[in-house]
Scaffold this active site. Structure first.
Site, mmCIF file in Angstrom:
data_model
loop_
_atom_site.group_PDB
_atom_site.id
_atom_site.type_symbol
_atom_site.label_atom_id
_atom_site.label_comp_id
_atom_site.label_asym_id
_atom_site.label_seq_id
_atom_site.Cartn_x
_atom_site.Cartn_y
_atom_site.Cartn_z
ATOM 1 N N SER A 1 0.839 -1.193 0.000
ATOM 2 C CA SER A 1 0.000 0.000 0.000
ATOM 3 C C SER A 1 0.882 1.254 0.000
ATOM 4 O O SER A 1 1.753 1.394 -0.855
ATOM 5 C CB SER A 1 -0.967 -0.052 1.186
ATOM 6 O OG SER A 1 -2.035 0.840 1.018
ATOM 7 N N ASP A 8 -8.147 -5.340 -6.662
ATOM 8 C CA ASP A 8 -7.803 -4.379 -5.625
ATOM 9 C C ASP A 8 -8.835 -3.256 -5.601
ATOM 10 O O ASP A 8 -9.076 -2.590 -6.607
ATOM 11 C CB ASP A 8 -6.415 -3.807 -5.926
ATOM 12 C CG ASP A 8 -5.828 -2.994 -4.779
ATOM 13 O OD1 ASP A 8 -6.600 -2.394 -4.017
ATOM 14 O OD2 ASP A 8 -4.590 -2.968 -4.673
ATOM 15 N N HIS A 21 -6.376 -6.215 -2.239
ATOM 16 C CA HIS A 21 -5.279 -5.313 -1.894
ATOM 17 C C HIS A 21 -4.321 -5.907 -0.867
ATOM 18 O O HIS A 21 -3.106 -5.780 -0.994
ATOM 19 C CB HIS A 21 -5.871 -4.007 -1.358
ATOM 20 C CG HIS A 21 -4.866 -2.936 -1.069
ATOM 21 N ND1 HIS A 21 -4.119 -2.331 -2.063
ATOM 22 C CD2 HIS A 21 -4.483 -2.341 0.107
ATOM 23 C CE1 HIS A 21 -3.322 -1.416 -1.525
ATOM 24 N NE2 HIS A 21 -3.523 -1.412 -0.209
#
Length: 451
Positions: free
Chosen positions: A267, A361, A395
């Site tokens: 991230s 994602d 994600h």
């Protein structure tokens, strides 16, 4: 293997009060003892597979297998699957398919990666990686039933203790200069590849991935950069010199192979490792998981350079029927004219990249960002990258056997957000990815000569 100490005594006392005996509850029926066991040992490292077997059942008996655990905050996670014993009354989860429940098909570790939070939007995070395991309770029930309709007592039960540090790994809190984090040193004389480990908007210091990497021979510094000790409370303005200080601290460790080190981030942490490998010459391998090819969420300063944060549009937030928030379209396109100053000039890097993408994602448009990063490198004659794309993965791609997290609380948004992915393909992606990350880091770090 480390021992549970006081925690184990507490668990054992609880089990004895429920009628369990030692690690395995046996149910005597018609002269047969039903048992469930974990092989090769009831204790293992968290990212290691185990074999779950049940014996003493009736031929072709239908049973429900249930797994459960509680994290350090008391949050419960559980999974179940429906099975049928073979003609000898035995059940081996590595050979027999699940007929329903949280997953189907022959999945030896399905009970583990399908663990689902009892409280919606809860993410499993292991905070104390040094002194206690995650204890997974495995139970066998007669017949096929839901969590709410299982019999009061299981036919058999056992515990699988899943540890995060093998014997000999050292956990060392780091508070040197400006650097704040935790260092994990593998057992032995080394030298070992050195790794900086970064997470995203969760803040603080996240230790589980770094501890597991140390088990595999990587000397790993999980680095805090906001929301921890005396570090800034947010990351609206970060300076890359802080990360450079951490890199130099790691390089100077006597057990680290040099002169280069690696970095892994997910991230926000992923775009930080891309900036590190671009601007810091001693970062020579970068793993970007669910990352962006531009600097995000705040300004990043290095010497006389400032990369502004990638723009975003709050009006593109989607409110789903479940009252979750979908932020996948909030962050802008780095290639838009207004955002080009945010792009990280990765073509200047001499090291090697591993881009990891979950195609579903929902945090941001990771597939687009990865394609742009690869194109950016190709246009500059670079071939120093690998790209791994996982369809139907989201994600939060974590080490092997971490339970799938579809949605959880987002610190910056202040509300639960959807991360994307589907349970089984996401979990199998994690199983495939974890050894590939280790292979990539070994390939580019282990053959250096210490200078």
């Amino acid at each position: 293997m480390l021992m549970c100490s006081l925690r184990r005594l507490s668990v054992a006392g609880s089990l004895l009060r429920r009628g369990w005996s030692g690690r395995v509850l046996l149910c005597h029926r018609a002269g047969m003892a039903v048992s469930v066991q974990v092989h090769p040992s009831p204790e293992c490292l968290f990212d290691e597979p185990v074999q779950v077997r049940v014996g003493g059942l009736s031929p072709l008996q239908q049973v429900t297998m249930k797994a459960s655990l509680s994290d350090e905050k008391g949050q419960a996670f559980h999974s179940l699957a429906f099975y049928r014993a073979d003609e000898q009354g035995e059940l081996d989860l590595s050979q027999c398919p699940s007929l329903g429940g949280h997953y189907t098909g022959t999945e030896p570790m399905g009970l583990f990666w399908s663990l689902t939070p009892a409280t919606p939007f809860t993410r499993l995070v292991k905070r104390d990686v040094a002194t206690s395991p995650l204890c997974v309770h495995i139970e066998v029930f007669d017949g096929h039933g839901t969590l709410e309709r299982l019999p009061e007592q299981p036919l058999a039960a056992c515990i699988n203790e899943r540890w995060f540090m093998k014997e000999g790994v050292r956990r060392i809190p780091v508070r040197e200069g400006r650097v704040r984090g935790v260092l994990f040193v593998p057992p032995g004389d080394g030298p070992f590849p050195g790794i900086i480990d970064l997470y995203g908007s969760v803040g603080g210091v996240v230790e589980h991935r770094a501890s597991l990497l140390a088990n595999h021979g990587f000397l790993t510094l999980t680095l805090g950069y906001f929301g921890y000790n005396d570090l800034p409370k947010d990351f609206t303005n970060l300076d890359l010199e802080y990360f450079e200080e951490a890199v130099n601290l790691l390089r100077q460790h006597p057990k680290v192979i040099g002169p280069g080190v690696g970095a892994i981030g997910i991230s926000k942490g992923a775009d930080l490792v891309l900036s590190m490998i671009t601007f810091l010459p001693h970062v020579i391998a970068a793993v970007s998981i669910g990352g962006c090819n531009a600097n995000t969420l705040g300004n990043l300063h290095y010497k006389n350079i400032t990369l502004p944060g990638l723009g975003f549009s709050i009006d593109k937030v989607k409110i789903l029927e479940s009252k979750l928030i979908d932020i996948s379209e909030v962050t802008g396109n780095p290639m838009d004219e207004a955002n080009k100053d945010c792009i990280i000039p990765i073509e200047k890097a001499e090291g090697h990249f591993l881009f990891v993408v979950g195609e579903d994602d929902k945090n941001w448009n990771t597939p687009l960002y990865a394609r742009q990063a690869v194109q950016q490198l190709k246009e500059n004659g670079k071939e120093n990258y690998e790209l791994i794309v996982y369809p139907e993965a989201g994600h939060l791609l974590e080490p092997s056997y971490f339970p799938f997290c579809y949605a959880s609380f987002h610190r910056l948004v202040g509300h639960p957000v959807v991360w994307g992915g589907k349970m089984k393909p996401h979990s199998l992606a994690q199983l495939d990815l974890w050894p590939k990350i280790q292979t990539f880091l070994q390939k580019h770090l282990a053959k250096q000569s210490k200078l």
